[in-house]
Design an enzyme around this catalytic site. Sequence first.
Site, PDB file in Angstrom:
ATOM      1  N   GLU A  38       2.668   6.039   3.597  1.00  9.76           N
ATOM      2  CA  GLU A  38       2.142   6.628   4.842  1.00  9.76           C
ATOM      3  C   GLU A  38       1.614   5.518   5.759  1.00  9.76           C
ATOM      4  O   GLU A  38       1.936   5.467   6.946  1.00  9.76           O
ATOM      5  CB  GLU A  38       0.997   7.609   4.539  1.00  9.76           C
ATOM      6  CG  GLU A  38       1.396   8.838   3.731  1.00  9.76           C
ATOM      7  CD  GLU A  38       1.629   8.557   2.242  1.00  9.76           C
ATOM      8  OE1 GLU A  38       1.069   7.559   1.714  1.00  9.76           O
ATOM      9  OE2 GLU A  38       2.381   9.307   1.595  1.00  9.76           O
TER      10      GLU A  38
ATOM     11  N   GLY B 187       0.830  -1.202   0.000  1.00 13.45           N
ATOM     12  CA  GLY B 187       0.000   0.000   0.000  1.00 13.45           C
ATOM     13  C   GLY B 187       0.862   1.247   0.000  1.00 13.45           C
ATOM     14  O   GLY B 187       1.993   1.238  -0.505  1.00 13.45           O
ATOM     15  N   SER B 188       0.339   2.309   0.580  1.00 16.52           N
ATOM     16  CA  SER B 188       1.027   3.603   0.520  1.00 16.52           C
ATOM     17  C   SER B 188       2.157   3.672   1.558  1.00 16.52           C
ATOM     18  O   SER B 188       2.097   3.010   2.599  1.00 16.52           O
ATOM     19  CB  SER B 188       0.010   4.705   0.803  1.00 16.52           C
ATOM     20  OG  SER B 188      -0.499   4.545   2.112  1.00 16.52           O
TER      21      SER B 188
ATOM     22  N   CYS C 142       1.406   0.682  -9.154  1.00 15.16           N
ATOM     23  CA  CYS C 142       2.490   1.240  -8.359  1.00 15.16           C
ATOM     24  C   CYS C 142       3.775   1.430  -9.148  1.00 15.16           C
ATOM     25  O   CYS C 142       4.514   2.369  -8.925  1.00 15.16           O
ATOM     26  CB  CYS C 142       2.756   0.336  -7.159  1.00 15.16           C
ATOM     27  SG  CYS C 142       2.945  -1.380  -7.639  1.00 15.16           S
TER      28      CYS C 142
ATOM     29  N   GLY D  39       2.222   2.321   5.347  1.00 12.87           N
ATOM     30  CA  GLY D  39       3.332   1.377   5.545  1.00 12.87           C
ATOM     31  C   GLY D  39       4.120   1.705   6.805  1.00 12.87           C
ATOM     32  O   GLY D  39       4.513   0.813   7.562  1.00 12.87           O
TER      33      GLY D  39
ATOM     34  N   GLU E 104       3.371  10.622  -6.310  1.00 15.38           N
ATOM     35  CA  GLU E 104       2.638   9.511  -6.934  1.00 15.38           C
ATOM     36  C   GLU E 104       1.182   9.957  -7.091  1.00 15.38           C
ATOM     37  O   GLU E 104       0.491  10.191  -6.106  1.00 15.38           O
ATOM     38  CB  GLU E 104       2.709   8.265  -6.040  1.00 15.38           C
ATOM     39  CG  GLU E 104       2.041   7.068  -6.678  1.00 15.38           C
ATOM     40  CD  GLU E 104       2.040   5.827  -5.786  1.00 15.38           C
ATOM     41  OE1 GLU E 104       1.818   5.955  -4.568  1.00 15.38           O
ATOM     42  OE2 GLU E 104       2.257   4.736  -6.336  1.00 15.38           O
TER      43      GLU E 104
HETATM   44  P1  NAD Z   1      -3.353   2.438   1.542  1.00 16.83           P
HETATM   45  O1  NAD Z   1      -2.008   2.475   2.171  1.00 16.83           O
HETATM   46  O2  NAD Z   1      -4.273   3.574   1.777  1.00 16.83           O
HETATM   47  O3  NAD Z   1      -4.149   1.127   2.004  1.00 16.83           O
HETATM   48  C1  NAD Z   1      -3.581  -0.148   1.874  1.00 16.83           C
HETATM   49  C2  NAD Z   1      -4.215  -1.073   2.890  1.00 16.83           C
HETATM   50  O4  NAD Z   1      -3.884  -0.614   4.200  1.00 16.83           O
HETATM   51  C3  NAD Z   1      -5.744  -1.146   2.828  1.00 16.83           C
HETATM   52  O5  NAD Z   1      -6.153  -2.475   3.021  1.00 16.83           O
HETATM   53  C4  NAD Z   1      -6.156  -0.292   4.010  1.00 16.83           C
HETATM   54  O6  NAD Z   1      -7.407  -0.656   4.546  1.00 16.83           O
HETATM   55  C5  NAD Z   1      -5.052  -0.591   4.997  1.00 16.83           C
HETATM   56  N1  NAD Z   1      -4.900   0.421   6.061  1.00 16.83           N
HETATM   57  C6  NAD Z   1      -5.283   1.717   6.050  1.00 16.83           C
HETATM   58  N2  NAD Z   1      -4.991   2.299   7.234  1.00 16.83           N
HETATM   59  C7  NAD Z   1      -4.399   1.361   8.003  1.00 16.83           C
HETATM   60  C8  NAD Z   1      -3.843   1.350   9.308  1.00 16.83           C
HETATM   61  N3  NAD Z   1      -3.869   2.435  10.081  1.00 16.83           N
HETATM   62  N4  NAD Z   1      -3.283   0.212   9.763  1.00 16.83           N
HETATM   63  C9  NAD Z   1      -3.236  -0.900   8.982  1.00 16.83           C
HETATM   64  N5  NAD Z   1      -3.763  -0.957   7.749  1.00 16.83           N
HETATM   65  C10 NAD Z   1      -4.329   0.158   7.255  1.00 16.83           C
HETATM   66  O7  NAD Z   1      -3.081   2.200  -0.017  1.00 16.83           O
HETATM   67  P2  NAD Z   1      -4.144   2.123  -1.185  1.00 16.83           P
HETATM   68  O8  NAD Z   1      -4.652   3.498  -1.429  1.00 16.83           O
HETATM   69  O9  NAD Z   1      -5.094   1.018  -0.929  1.00 16.83           O
HETATM   70  O10 NAD Z   1      -3.216   1.648  -2.415  1.00 16.83           O
HETATM   71  C11 NAD Z   1      -2.452   2.506  -3.162  1.00 16.83           C
HETATM   72  C12 NAD Z   1      -0.998   2.462  -2.756  1.00 16.83           C
HETATM   73  O11 NAD Z   1      -0.509   1.122  -2.797  1.00 16.83           O
HETATM   74  C13 NAD Z   1      -0.128   3.237  -3.730  1.00 16.83           C
HETATM   75  O12 NAD Z   1       0.836   3.966  -3.021  1.00 16.83           O
HETATM   76  C14 NAD Z   1       0.537   2.128  -4.536  1.00 16.83           C
HETATM   77  O13 NAD Z   1       1.717   2.504  -5.176  1.00 16.83           O
HETATM   78  C15 NAD Z   1       0.733   1.070  -3.507  1.00 16.83           C
HETATM   79  N6  NAD Z   1       0.952  -0.253  -4.109  1.00 16.83           N
HETATM   80  C16 NAD Z   1       2.205  -0.811  -4.070  1.00 16.83           C
HETATM   81  C17 NAD Z   1       2.435  -2.054  -4.672  1.00 16.83           C
HETATM   82  C18 NAD Z   1       3.810  -2.691  -4.685  1.00 16.83           C
HETATM   83  O14 NAD Z   1       3.917  -3.869  -5.065  1.00 16.83           O
HETATM   84  N7  NAD Z   1       4.872  -1.993  -4.311  1.00 16.83           N
HETATM   85  C19 NAD Z   1       1.384  -2.718  -5.302  1.00 16.83           C
HETATM   86  C20 NAD Z   1       0.122  -2.112  -5.326  1.00 16.83           C
HETATM   87  C21 NAD Z   1      -0.079  -0.876  -4.723  1.00 16.83           C
END
Ligand code: NAD
Length: 496
Positions: free
Chosen positions: A246, A243-244, A299, A248, A399
């Site tokens: 932030e 995910g993002s 991503c 992460g 991004e």
């Molecule tokens: P996000 O970080 O907002 O959410 C990702 C996941 O985290 C979701 O399931 C969300 O419910 C969960 N989440 C949110 N808040 C949380 C918390 N406080 N504690 C634990 N989990 C929580 O990301 P997104 O908007 O769903 O996805 C887009 C991002 O993902 C982009 O930055 C993209 O580049 C990245 N991404 C990376 C890859 C990779 O392989 N490197 C692949 C796909 C997407």
Amino acid sequence: MNMIDTKAFAVSEFLSQPIKMHIGGEQVAASGGRTFETLDPGTGKHLATVAAAQAADVDAAVEAARRAFNTTPWRTMPAKDRAVLLHRLADLIDQHTALLAEIESRDVGKPRAQASAFDIPHAAQTFRYYADLSANARQREPFAVSGNEAWSVRQPYGVCGFIFPWNFPFLLVGWGVAPALAAGNTIVIKPAEDTPLSALLFARLAEQAGIPPGVVNVVPGLGETAGAALSSHSGINRMSFTGSPEVGRLVAEACGRNLVPVKLELGGKGAAVLFDDTAVESAAESLASAVTLNAGQVCCTATRWMVHKKVADAFISKAVSTMGGMKIGYGGDESTQIGPVVSEKQRRRVLGYVARSVKEGAEAYLSGGVAEVSGYQDGFYVKPALLGGAPGNICARDEVFGPVAYVMTFQDEEEAIALVNSSPYGLANSVWSTDLARATRVAERLVAGNSWINAHNLFPHGVSYGGCNLSGCGGGVLGPDTLEDYYRKQSVVRPL
Ligand code: NAD
């Protein structure tokens, strides 16, 4: 066991009732009967009501996974027997491609044809790849030491947590969990709240393949509730987050407090470097396809296009005509090339970035904006945008996660390398040149987990894919080393 009978099983039937969590082989309502709603991004309307897992439900899922680890044969069976079940799972995924692609298309908005040609089969193949790799992995390896007999043994960790984003829900489940399962771990998945459906179907298919109940558990829910509860759970042995950056950071902090090892797959700001000896028109077509794939919500896609000054005009003109001519439409329409973005929030983000970029002085070769799709006026459609100008512009740095590319020009190799490496991200870049010695030299100097030559977005099984710096840490996916990540290595020593 929750069997999917393909003939009787209709997408509308699956979507018509509140969809429950999957814990210990059962479909269970969330504590207090809490639910959330997912929308079809193509229509902007209700798609499904889904159980919203609370902290107590995450506890139950982790407990079920622990029980399955300790009491079912999953962990102790020979690796080749687990591999047989994973092959069965891959075959079941293939047999259910139409169903999974339909669900994925309606949940994410992506073209159904893309889901059935890429997302679903690539996930299936990932299970086959890790099944075969684990069946052939050496469980014990001797150390060559004097005075002792010593060896290392590969053990599964135990319960592994997974949190996924919304852009490739099924594909990322496959990439993420296949090596963990192949190594004998049990898992708890928290899918994204925008796109929870295919992960829930995955759990049912896993049990239909003969994987014991409790090995695969799915807790759909909100990030700050279910995601936070899973990442801070002291009962998990490993964590993987995609995910993002932030979120992460929050996940890594929570895992750090429990000393749980964590793998982070984060965002990117990929570049494509085009030298003046490249076939400009076909490169422009390839990059236009890459940046509009999944409505740009990829991503590792190339969003910074570094073009040699000599060929910039020809390149931009071809890119504009290709991107501008793409068919924007509903994901279920076979002719659609660009579906909607996942939500109204995401659409506002994309439109906001384009507006700020232009305000900061970017030239708009293709200005983007809201796309009107006949019959789908409430869907979250955006037109692709091609911007260009100075490297400090917001769309050259951040991004965006939409169909938006930013062109910059360069005059020599060093300037191009410096431009690419000025980003804090480090996921994937590509180099385009017919001079393979130069392409190789530049590819190796770009600071990122992945460099591609004369193509963008390549994911062969057996080649590690992952990021560095702001794009992630702790290992990647798809490579042989990813299987190793899910073994706890233990040494055994006996004095001679
Ligand atoms: P996000 O970080 O907002 O959410 C990702 C996941 O985290 C979701 O399931 C969300 O419910 C969960 N989440 C949110 N808040 C949380 C918390 N406080 N504690 C634990 N989990 C929580 O990301 P997104 O908007 O769903 O996805 C887009 C991002 O993902 C982009 O930055 C993209 O580049 C990245 N991404 C990376 C890859 C990779 O392989 N490197 C692949 C796909 C997407």
